[in-house]
Motif scaffolding. Structure first.
Motif, PDB file in Angstrom:
ATOM      1  N   ASP A  91       0.818  -1.221   0.000  1.00  0.00           N
ATOM      2  CA  ASP A  91       0.000   0.000   0.000  1.00  0.00           C
ATOM      3  C   ASP A  91       0.850   1.269   0.000  1.00  0.00           C
ATOM      4  N   LYS A  92       2.179   1.089  -0.046  1.00  0.00           N
ATOM      5  CA  LYS A  92       3.127   2.214  -0.075  1.00  0.00           C
ATOM      6  C   LYS A  92       2.957   3.140   1.131  1.00  0.00           C
ATOM      7  N   GLN A  93       2.655   2.540   2.277  1.00  0.00           N
ATOM      8  CA  GLN A  93       2.508   3.276   3.544  1.00  0.00           C
ATOM      9  C   GLN A  93       1.603   4.498   3.387  1.00  0.00           C
ATOM     10  N   LYS A  94       0.467   4.295   2.768  1.00  0.00           N
ATOM     11  CA  LYS A  94      -0.428   5.394   2.428  1.00  0.00           C
ATOM     12  C   LYS A  94      -0.949   6.145   3.647  1.00  0.00           C
ATOM     13  N   ASP A  95      -0.968   5.500   4.822  1.00  0.00           N
ATOM     14  CA  ASP A  95      -1.474   6.168   6.022  1.00  0.00           C
ATOM     15  C   ASP A  95      -0.398   6.924   6.792  1.00  0.00           C
ATOM     16  N   LEU A  96       0.843   6.858   6.304  1.00  0.00           N
ATOM     17  CA  LEU A  96       1.940   7.602   6.932  1.00  0.00           C
ATOM     18  C   LEU A  96       2.006   8.976   6.272  1.00  0.00           C
ATOM     19  N   THR A  97       1.149   9.875   6.749  1.00  0.00           N
ATOM     20  CA  THR A  97       0.972  11.153   6.064  1.00  0.00           C
ATOM     21  C   THR A  97       1.512  12.345   6.834  1.00  0.00           C
ATOM     22  N   ASP A  98       1.645  12.220   8.149  1.00  0.00           N
ATOM     23  CA  ASP A  98       2.122  13.348   8.951  1.00  0.00           C
ATOM     24  C   ASP A  98       2.706  12.805  10.254  1.00  0.00           C
ATOM     25  N   PRO A  99       3.368  13.678  11.052  1.00  0.00           N
ATOM     26  CA  PRO A  99       3.993  13.206  12.287  1.00  0.00           C
ATOM     27  C   PRO A  99       3.032  12.521  13.255  1.00  0.00           C
ATOM     28  N   PHE A 100       1.739  12.873  13.206  1.00  0.00           N
ATOM     29  CA  PHE A 100       0.770  12.276  14.126  1.00  0.00           C
ATOM     30  C   PHE A 100       0.490  10.813  13.784  1.00  0.00           C
ATOM     31  N   SER A 101       0.874  10.397  12.577  1.00  0.00           N
ATOM     32  CA  SER A 101       0.700   8.997  12.195  1.00  0.00           C
ATOM     33  C   SER A 101       1.566   8.084  13.066  1.00  0.00           C
ATOM     34  N   TYR A 102       2.613   8.650  13.645  1.00  0.00           N
ATOM     35  CA  TYR A 102       3.558   7.853  14.408  1.00  0.00           C
ATOM     36  C   TYR A 102       3.007   7.414  15.766  1.00  0.00           C
ATOM     37  N   GLU A 103       2.085   8.203  16.321  1.00  0.00           N
ATOM     38  CA  GLU A 103       1.737   8.060  17.730  1.00  0.00           C
ATOM     39  C   GLU A 103       0.956   6.787  18.050  1.00  0.00           C
ATOM     40  N   SER A 104       0.157   6.332  17.133  1.00  0.00           N
ATOM     41  CA  SER A 104      -0.682   5.166  17.397  1.00  0.00           C
ATOM     42  C   SER A 104       0.129   3.881  17.292  1.00  0.00           C
ATOM     43  N   ALA A 105      -0.048   3.009  18.281  1.00  0.00           N
ATOM     44  CA  ALA A 105       0.628   1.718  18.252  1.00  0.00           C
ATOM     45  C   ALA A 105       0.006   0.826  17.193  1.00  0.00           C
ATOM     46  N   SER A 106       0.837   0.114  16.454  1.00  0.00           N
ATOM     47  CA  SER A 106       0.343  -0.770  15.394  1.00  0.00           C
ATOM     48  C   SER A 106      -0.306  -2.031  15.957  1.00  0.00           C
ATOM     49  N   PHE A 107       0.118  -2.449  17.164  1.00  0.00           N
ATOM     50  CA  PHE A 107      -0.430  -3.636  17.815  1.00  0.00           C
ATOM     51  C   PHE A 107      -0.568  -3.363  19.314  1.00  0.00           C
ATOM     52  N   ASP A 108      -1.519  -4.039  19.942  1.00  0.00           N
ATOM     53  CA  ASP A 108      -1.676  -3.970  21.394  1.00  0.00           C
ATOM     54  C   ASP A 108      -1.137  -5.278  21.973  1.00  0.00           C
ATOM     55  N   LEU A 109       0.093  -5.242  22.457  1.00  0.00           N
ATOM     56  CA  LEU A 109       0.741  -6.463  22.939  1.00  0.00           C
ATOM     57  C   LEU A 109       0.221  -6.919  24.292  1.00  0.00           C
ATOM     58  N   THR A 110      -0.496  -6.039  24.989  1.00  0.00           N
ATOM     59  CA  THR A 110      -1.055  -6.453  26.272  1.00  0.00           C
ATOM     60  C   THR A 110      -2.070  -7.583  26.080  1.00  0.00           C
ATOM     61  N   GLU A 111      -2.645  -7.671  24.889  1.00  0.00           N
ATOM     62  CA  GLU A 111      -3.585  -8.754  24.594  1.00  0.00           C
ATOM     63  C   GLU A 111      -2.881 -10.108  24.512  1.00  0.00           C
ATOM     64  N   TYR A 112      -1.547 -10.079  24.372  1.00  0.00           N
ATOM     65  CA  TYR A 112      -0.772 -11.311  24.236  1.00  0.00           C
ATOM     66  C   TYR A 112       0.050 -11.616  25.486  1.00  0.00           C
ATOM     67  N   GLY A 113      -0.174 -10.854  26.561  1.00  0.00           N
ATOM     68  CA  GLY A 113       0.525 -11.132  27.811  1.00  0.00           C
ATOM     69  C   GLY A 113       1.755 -10.301  28.063  1.00  0.00           C
ATOM     70  N   LEU A 114       1.987  -9.262  27.243  1.00  0.00           N
ATOM     71  CA  LEU A 114       3.132  -8.369  27.447  1.00  0.00           C
ATOM     72  C   LEU A 114       2.620  -7.073  28.064  1.00  0.00           C
ATOM     73  N   SER A 115       2.876  -6.879  29.335  1.00  0.00           N
ATOM     74  CA  SER A 115       2.198  -5.846  30.121  1.00  0.00           C
ATOM     75  C   SER A 115       2.493  -4.411  29.693  1.00  0.00           C
ATOM     76  N   ASP A 116       3.699  -4.133  29.209  1.00  0.00           N
ATOM     77  CA  ASP A 116       4.077  -2.747  28.921  1.00  0.00           C
ATOM     78  C   ASP A 116       4.040  -2.392  27.432  1.00  0.00           C
ATOM     79  N   ASN A 117       3.481  -3.274  26.620  1.00  0.00           N
ATOM     80  CA  ASN A 117       3.450  -3.051  25.170  1.00  0.00           C
ATOM     81  C   ASN A 117       4.862  -2.850  24.609  1.00  0.00           C
ATOM     82  N   ILE A 118       5.798  -3.622  25.133  1.00  0.00           N
ATOM     83  CA  ILE A 118       7.192  -3.593  24.678  1.00  0.00           C
ATOM     84  C   ILE A 118       7.400  -4.724  23.676  1.00  0.00           C
ATOM     85  N   ILE A 119       7.877  -4.380  22.476  1.00  0.00           N
ATOM     86  CA  ILE A 119       8.110  -5.377  21.434  1.00  0.00           C
ATOM     87  C   ILE A 119       9.510  -5.978  21.529  1.00  0.00           C
TER      88      ILE A 119
END
Length: 313
Positions: A91-119
């Motif tokens: 998709d050529k990173q079509k949603d990477l349009t401005d600095p605010f695109s960075y702030e949202s996490a791509s995955f919620d790791l707390t759902e998999y047992g990782l408490s601090d969302n650390i990859i």
């Protein structure tokens, strides 16, 4: 009585000055201590997840040969991230349009047992830095360590990926990416995740504007890591970017890498301007690093001289 008051005043001045100069050093020590605790907790969680996966395999009809070595922990998450990386490229990173695109996490790791969302965690020997990597470049995460920029590749490696990690530069006295300009071509950087330790080699550095999104995009055919922070030091007008390419085991003996990084077209600074900004940053960093130590040494000497003077009286 006068000598006693003078001694008390000298002691109070010394203690106040020592507290002021020691604060950055103490804060840095505390950050290192707390980060070490965070990483220990992360490793414990990995061990727990690994044991759960092993038990699951042993209690099922699934052969261990059917699960690759890289995916033995949370294989579903690994597959989702692989698909995510593929979709980003297609998709050529079509949603990477401005600095605010960075702030949202791509995955919620707390759902998999990782408490601090650390990859995972980032290790940079040339900077003497080891930082946890949080998903989502929001202010809360940036205050704690390195962050993965949303809408960029997840750190699992592979062709057509570019993992972009950012961190503060000397955040409230904590180094983080403060010494990023010490990195030079050929330096090694590793990213350790749930599944693997990925090794990268520095190819190139560049100074860009904050909104030059095209400078951090995925490069076709490349397996990359890009580090990203503010520049010059103590300022926020530009970004200092370090481009790295992954080294596979078969490449480590004699790596020969081509520069699969964005072109210099449109670069804002001349070589002289770039060097001036780097020199200015180095001077500021040296002051921040050694002024507290020098201040403490000066106060100790002054206090000793003061005490000697009082005794002579």
């Amino acid at each position: 009585m006068k000598d006693k008051l003078t001694t008390i005043a000298a002691c109070l001045i010394f203690l106040a000055g020592a507290a002021i100069f020691s604060y950055p050093l103490a804060k840095n020590w505390y950050y290192d201590y707390s980060t070490s605790h965070v990483l220990d907790n992360y490793m414990d969680e990995i061990k727990t997840l690994s044991k759960q996966t092993t038990d699951k395999i042993q209690n099922s009809t699934t052969s261990t040969n059917q699960i690759s070595e890289a995916e033995d922990i949370l294989p579903d998450l690994y597959q989702e991230m692989s698909l995510y990386n593929q979709t980003l490229f297609e998709d050529k990173q079509k949603d990477l349009t401005d600095p605010f695109s960075y702030e949202s996490a791509s995955f919620d790791l707390t759902e998999y047992g990782l408490s601090d969302n650390i990859i995972g965690y980032l290790t940079i020997p040339a900077m003497d830095v080891e930082l946890p990597i949080y998903l989502g470049a929001n202010e809360e995460n940036l205050a704690k360590g390195a962050v993965h920029l949303g809408q960029t590749s997840m750190p699992i490696g592979g062709i057509n990926t570019n993992v972009v990690l950012a961190a503060h530069r000397g955040y409230k006295g904590i180094p983080m990416f403060r010494d990023i300009q010490n990195l030079k071509t050929g330096d090694i950087i590793t990213v350790t995740t749930l599944w693997d330790t990925l090794t990268y080699q520095v190819l190139k550095t560049e100074i860009i504007l904050p909104d030059e999104i095209n400078k951090i995009l995925i490069q076709p055919g490349a397996d990359m890591l890009t580090l990203f922070t503010c520049h010059p030091y103590r300022q926020n007008s530009h970004r200092y970017v370090v481009y790295c390419e992954r080294i596979l085991e078969e490449d480590k003996a004699a790596p020969e890498k081509t520069e699969t990084v964005p072109s210099d077209s449109g670069t804002l600074q001349t070589d002289m301007e770039k060097e001036d900004s780097i020199t200015s940053s180095r001077q500021q960093i040296l002051m921040d690093r050694y002024v507290p130590i020098g201040g403490i040494v000066f106060l100790v000497l002054l206090f000793i001289l003061c005490m000697i003077g009082l005794k002579k009286k």
